[in-house]
Scaffold this active site. Structure first.
Site, PDB file in Angstrom:
ATOM      1  CE  LYS A   1      -1.911   1.690   3.990  1.00 33.07           C
ATOM      2  NZ  LYS A   1      -1.589   3.131   4.140  1.00 33.07           N
ATOM      3  CG  ASN A   2       2.369   2.792   3.581  1.00 35.26           C
ATOM      4  OD1 ASN A   2       1.198   3.079   3.335  1.00 35.26           O
ATOM      5  ND2 ASN A   2       2.842   2.709   4.814  1.00 35.26           N
TER       6      ASN A   2
ATOM      7  CB  CYS B   1      -5.578  10.811  11.633  1.00 37.76           C
ATOM      8  SG  CYS B   1      -3.971  10.170  12.006  1.00 37.76           S
TER       9      CYS B   1
ATOM     10  NE  ARG C   1      -0.062  10.275  10.405  1.00 40.75           N
ATOM     11  CZ  ARG C   1      -0.381   9.194   9.713  1.00 40.75           C
ATOM     12  NH1 ARG C   1      -1.507   8.578   9.936  1.00 40.75           N
ATOM     13  NH2 ARG C   1       0.430   8.735   8.789  1.00 40.75           N
TER      14      ARG C   1
ATOM     15  CG  ASP D   1       2.628   1.487   9.659  1.00 43.22           C
ATOM     16  OD1 ASP D   1       2.173   2.337  10.453  1.00 43.22           O
ATOM     17  OD2 ASP D   1       2.801   1.724   8.446  1.00 43.22           O
TER      18      ASP D   1
ATOM     19  NE  ARG E   1      -7.087   4.359   5.317  1.00 44.17           N
ATOM     20  CZ  ARG E   1      -6.152   4.861   6.119  1.00 44.17           C
ATOM     21  NH1 ARG E   1      -6.373   4.935   7.413  1.00 44.17           N
ATOM     22  NH2 ARG E   1      -5.018   5.311   5.647  1.00 44.17           N
TER      23      ARG E   1
HETATM   24  C1  UD1 Z   1       4.094   7.021   6.746  1.00 43.37           C
HETATM   25  C2  UD1 Z   1       3.245   5.809   6.438  1.00 43.37           C
HETATM   26  C3  UD1 Z   1       2.594   5.281   7.727  1.00 43.37           C
HETATM   27  C4  UD1 Z   1       3.658   5.047   8.794  1.00 43.37           C
HETATM   28  C5  UD1 Z   1       4.548   6.268   8.972  1.00 43.37           C
HETATM   29  C6  UD1 Z   1       5.726   6.009   9.900  1.00 43.37           C
HETATM   30  C7  UD1 Z   1       2.507   6.166   4.164  1.00 43.37           C
HETATM   31  C8  UD1 Z   1       1.390   6.494   3.247  1.00 43.37           C
HETATM   32  N1  UD1 Z   1       2.233   6.178   5.471  1.00 43.37           N
HETATM   33  O1  UD1 Z   1       3.210   8.026   7.240  1.00 43.37           O
HETATM   34  O2  UD1 Z   1       1.938   4.050   7.408  1.00 43.37           O
HETATM   35  O3  UD1 Z   1       3.017   4.747  10.019  1.00 43.37           O
HETATM   36  O4  UD1 Z   1       5.093   6.701   7.707  1.00 43.37           O
HETATM   37  O5  UD1 Z   1       6.475   4.945   9.433  1.00 43.37           O
HETATM   38  O6  UD1 Z   1       3.597   5.866   3.732  1.00 43.37           O
HETATM   39  N2  UD1 Z   1       5.811  14.793  11.176  1.00 43.37           N
HETATM   40  C9  UD1 Z   1       5.828  16.145  11.473  1.00 43.37           C
HETATM   41  N3  UD1 Z   1       5.698  17.026  10.432  1.00 43.37           N
HETATM   42  C10 UD1 Z   1       5.544  16.631   9.139  1.00 43.37           C
HETATM   43  C11 UD1 Z   1       5.533  15.252   8.848  1.00 43.37           C
HETATM   44  C12 UD1 Z   1       5.668  14.350   9.891  1.00 43.37           C
HETATM   45  O7  UD1 Z   1       5.962  16.532  12.620  1.00 43.37           O
HETATM   46  O8  UD1 Z   1       5.437  17.491   8.260  1.00 43.37           O
HETATM   47  C13 UD1 Z   1       5.931  13.799  12.260  1.00 43.37           C
HETATM   48  C14 UD1 Z   1       4.701  12.917  12.425  1.00 43.37           C
HETATM   49  O9  UD1 Z   1       3.693  13.545  13.200  1.00 43.37           O
HETATM   50  C15 UD1 Z   1       5.282  11.694  13.090  1.00 43.37           C
HETATM   51  C16 UD1 Z   1       6.686  11.603  12.452  1.00 43.37           C
HETATM   52  O10 UD1 Z   1       6.960  12.893  11.920  1.00 43.37           O
HETATM   53  O11 UD1 Z   1       5.415  11.928  14.476  1.00 43.37           O
HETATM   54  C17 UD1 Z   1       6.832  10.596  11.374  1.00 43.37           C
HETATM   55  O12 UD1 Z   1       5.707  10.633  10.519  1.00 43.37           O
HETATM   56  P1  UD1 Z   1       5.839  10.373   8.944  1.00 43.37           P
HETATM   57  O13 UD1 Z   1       7.027   9.523   8.651  1.00 43.37           O
HETATM   58  O14 UD1 Z   1       5.710  11.664   8.232  1.00 43.37           O
HETATM   59  O15 UD1 Z   1       4.523   9.523   8.668  1.00 43.37           O
HETATM   60  P2  UD1 Z   1       3.731   9.546   7.330  1.00 43.37           P
HETATM   61  O16 UD1 Z   1       4.673   9.806   6.215  1.00 43.37           O
HETATM   62  O17 UD1 Z   1       2.501  10.380   7.467  1.00 43.37           O
END
Ligand code: UD1
Length: 419
Positions: A22-23, A117, A122, A306, A398
């Site tokens: 998925k990712n 969420c 996030r 995850d 999902r």
């Molecule tokens: C992706 C994955 C999700 C997985 C996560 C962590 C996809 C579609 N989703 O989510 O399944 O659980 O990586 O492995 O690939 N953060 C900020 N600011 C930002 C972006 C992130 O503070 O602009 C923080 C987030 O709140 C979190 C951390 O960084 O605490 C890591 O999140 P991130 O790696 O960005 O997760 P996703 O990319 O949303």
């Protein structure tokens, strides 16, 4: 609304094949925006997040065809609506991945802010700051991100925090930027490698794949390609825990064992006998009760967030006590109250769950809350005595392709019923 009804206590046994990731599929589908011709994606899983992505692309003016072999051919080369509305974005945060490609190809984008969420706030600040560093002008107004740029220009991006989708967004944007972009502190998840491999096939010039420093030399145009998405390591890990928690023995084909190294090590520590051969992983518990394992989530190559909820379910019925510490998302514990209702002995202390394993759980009526929390409830239901019902299964759809069919083929008693 559908719910799952599970009669627990049956050790799983048999062979299944993993779905495509998925990712990986989501960013790669959004990468089609960068191309001047259609992109064909093989091994794309049948998931609601994939349908949501295709709907978003269609709303933007893309066209797609589902081929008879299950692959998806997307033509996003002539978008006429450079926006992503709240109604779809609110159901899938990964919609933010359309921002980098739209900005790079068309010089503008309007995307709903994803908002919080169930698992935490996030934010998307890292995405926006890095795009600004590439020369974009960004304004947030009325819940929407408005981004524009006459021409993105390569820059050195030092991420303060490791983020999977922020890394992906900036890699995609940088492929068509003028000059060189260097991304420091990039996330190293296998799904990013998959995206980069596809982008390279489309004509992108990227080096440092799989490391925390990526270098992207911008090119004038990208073309479509035919690409096969990598296996879903989280789906594979979830079924392996399902076998371990029920004392079963299963084989999963079409996986990449190297992407699951830490998960396989933890399962071995819990008493599972694991054999990997090529793209196949076999796990056998020989009817044994698992032993507790301590878990601490962290960015790849460390233990994936995850898989946290699934291992918490395993620890709930394992021999002895353990701790599960979540360091990525501040509120990823929605499964805990539901597991307590099944008789688990778990205490939440800050970002750590103290798990005192009980000999067995009992079936209960449960509510699915988010994707991986829901998966952990299915695993607990498979191991529990009696019947478990899980409401709101759309969370599972999902990220898990035909979950009840796969579990049934492993001997589980599980049905999807309508309320
Ligand atoms: C992706 C994955 C999700 C997985 C996560 C962590 C996809 C579609 N989703 O989510 O399944 O659980 O990586 O492995 O690939 N953060 C900020 N600011 C930002 C972006 C992130 O503070 O602009 C923080 C987030 O709140 C979190 C951390 O960084 O605490 C890591 O999140 P991130 O790696 O960005 O997760 P996703 O990319 O949303």
């Amino acid at each position: 609304m559908y719910k799952l009804v599970i009669k627990g206590g049956i050790p799983l046994s048999g062979t299944i094949k993993s779905a495509g990731s998925k990712n990986s599929s989501l960013p790669i589908l959004f990468a089609s925006i960068l191309a001047d011709s259609p992109l064909t994606l093989k091994n794309t899983p049948y998931l609601s997040d994939v349908s949501t992505t295709l709907r978003l692309l269609m709303d933007m003016g893309a066209e797609f065809v589902l081929e008879s072999d299950g692959s998806v051919c997307v033509d996003s080369s002539k978008l006429n609506n450079l926006s992503a509305d709240y109604e779809l974005v609110k159901t899938m945060r990964a919609s933010i991945l359309s921002l980098g490609p739209m900005l790079a190809k068309y010089g503008e984008a309007k995307i709903s802010l994803p908002g919080g969420c169930a698992i935490g706030t996030r934010p998307v600040n890292l995405h926006l700051k890095a795009l600004e560093e590439l020369g974009a002008t960004i304004m947030v107004k009325n819940g929407y991100i408005y981004a524009e740029s006459d021409n993105l220009v390569g820059a050195t991006i030092d991420f303060d925090q490791v983020s999977v989708t922020a890394t992906e967004n900036i890699v995609m944007a940088a492929t068509l930027a003028k000059g060189t972009t260097i991304i420091n502190n990039a996330a190293q998840e296998p799904e990013i490698t998959d995206l980069i491999n596809c982008l390279k096939l489309m004509g992108a010039n990227i080096s440092g794949t799989g490391t925390s420093t990526l270098t992207i030399e911008g090119v004038e145009t990208l073309s479509g390609a035919t690409y096969t998405v990598c296996p879903d390591r989280i789906e594979v890990g979830t079924y392996l825990v399902a076998a371990a928690i029920t004392g079963g023995s299963i084989t999963i084909k079409n996986c990449d064992p190297k992407d699951l190294r830490v998960v396989l090590d933890k399962l071995t520590d819990s008493g599972a006998n694991i054999v990997t051969e090529g793209d196949t992983i076999s796990l056998s518990m020989d009817g044994k009760r698992p032993t507790s394992v301590n878990i601490k989530t962290s960015a790849y190559p460390n233990f994936p967030t995850d898989m946290q909820a699934q291992f918490t379910a395993l620890n709930a019925i394992a021999d002895s006590s353990s701790t599960v510490t979540e360091t990525i998302f501040e509120n990823r514990f929605m499964h805990i109250p539901e597991l307590l209702r099944m008789g688990a002995d778990l205490t939440l202390e800050g970002n750590t769950v103290v798990c005192r394993g009980v000999k067995s759980l009992t079936g209960a009526n449960l509510m699915a809350t988010d994707l991986r929390a829901s998966a952990s409830l299915v695993l607990a239901g498979l191991a529990a005595k009696g019947t478990t019902t899980i409401d709101r299964v759309y969370h599972l759809d999902r990220g898990y392709e035909t979950i009840e069919e796969k579990l049934k083929s492993l001997g589980a008693q599980i049905e999807r019923v309508q309320d």
